[in-house]
Enzyme design. Sequence first.
Site, PDB file in Angstrom:
ATOM      1  N   ARG A 157       0.819  -1.230  -0.015  1.00  0.00           N
ATOM      2  CA  ARG A 157      -0.063  -0.068  -0.140  1.00  0.00           C
ATOM      3  C   ARG A 157       0.707   1.339   0.083  1.00  0.00           C
ATOM      4  O   ARG A 157       0.705   2.215  -0.627  1.00  0.00           O
ATOM      5  CB  ARG A 157      -0.865   0.189   1.219  1.00  0.00           C
ATOM      6  CG  ARG A 157      -1.844  -1.041   1.526  1.00  0.00           C
ATOM      7  CD  ARG A 157      -2.846  -1.268   0.612  1.00  0.00           C
ATOM      8  NE  ARG A 157      -2.828  -1.285  -0.824  1.00  0.00           N
ATOM      9  CZ  ARG A 157      -2.393  -2.647  -1.129  1.00  0.00           C
ATOM     10  NH1 ARG A 157      -2.146  -3.642  -0.293  1.00  0.00           N
ATOM     11  NH2 ARG A 157      -2.126  -2.746  -2.415  1.00  0.00           N
ATOM     12  N   HIS A 200      -8.722   6.512  11.273  1.00  0.00           N
ATOM     13  CA  HIS A 200      -8.415   5.011  11.162  1.00  0.00           C
ATOM     14  C   HIS A 200      -6.861   4.728  10.851  1.00  0.00           C
ATOM     15  O   HIS A 200      -6.264   3.814  10.628  1.00  0.00           O
ATOM     16  CB  HIS A 200      -9.061   4.358  10.038  1.00  0.00           C
ATOM     17  CG  HIS A 200     -10.673   4.259  10.053  1.00  0.00           C
ATOM     18  ND1 HIS A 200     -11.461   4.252   9.134  1.00  0.00           N
ATOM     19  CD2 HIS A 200     -11.443   4.171  11.381  1.00  0.00           C
ATOM     20  CE1 HIS A 200     -12.678   4.135   9.622  1.00  0.00           C
ATOM     21  NE2 HIS A 200     -12.704   4.096  10.749  1.00  0.00           N
TER      22      HIS A 200
END
Length: 234
Positions: free
Chosen positions: A59, A107
Amino acid sequence: MSLKPKVVVLTGAGISAESGIPTFRDANGLWEGHDVMEVASPQGWHRNKELVLDFYNQRRKAALNVKPNDGHYALVRMEEDFDVTVITQNIDNLHEKAGSSQVIHLHGQLFQSRSTLDESLIYDMDHWELKVGDKCERGSQLRPNVVWFGEMVKMMEVAAKYAYEADAFIVVGTSLNVYPAAGLIDLVSDNVPKYIIDVKMPKVQEKHNLFLFEESASSGVEKVRKNLIKAHMK
């Protein structure tokens, strides 16, 4: 202290999708073939640290080349006329790259690691790779500084305070299915205008002062920005 009207913006994966970051809901609940619980839960971490670390390494590596889109930049332009706070469910850094000055990451953040022994030990990452054996100053393995399923969303209390105080509330690119973040819109006063921008409009309960823009963030955020300017010029 700013005298500008307070605009609070909740962003989700949809705004980053326009920059080329795939959304979880478009992948049928799978991230690159992995069940979400394998790569985004404490249980998955304990089962296979290398898999989890590799998932976030990929990612990060991909995110290095991703650029903000017109939706991100429209939120930055909004700061010329409003006191803007972005509350994002995304872990990427595209809001910061674009230049937003106040961003709350519900988050966690992709380009941070944290100690598995002491959650207060958080480290900014200037590289993409985190490996088994990389340790904090107290000798504990580092993990992604990301809120996994089953973990507390510690920034919710801060985000809720901003939602309560908003003079306008904008939702961009989120399914409004992930709680507790999805509940923020319910904290906003009835007399405060609420705007939802999404190419796939989520099912929402009818509310007073609710305006829906079924389109991309790139075009929708700019339209809402202009609407807000007109409304506050009256």
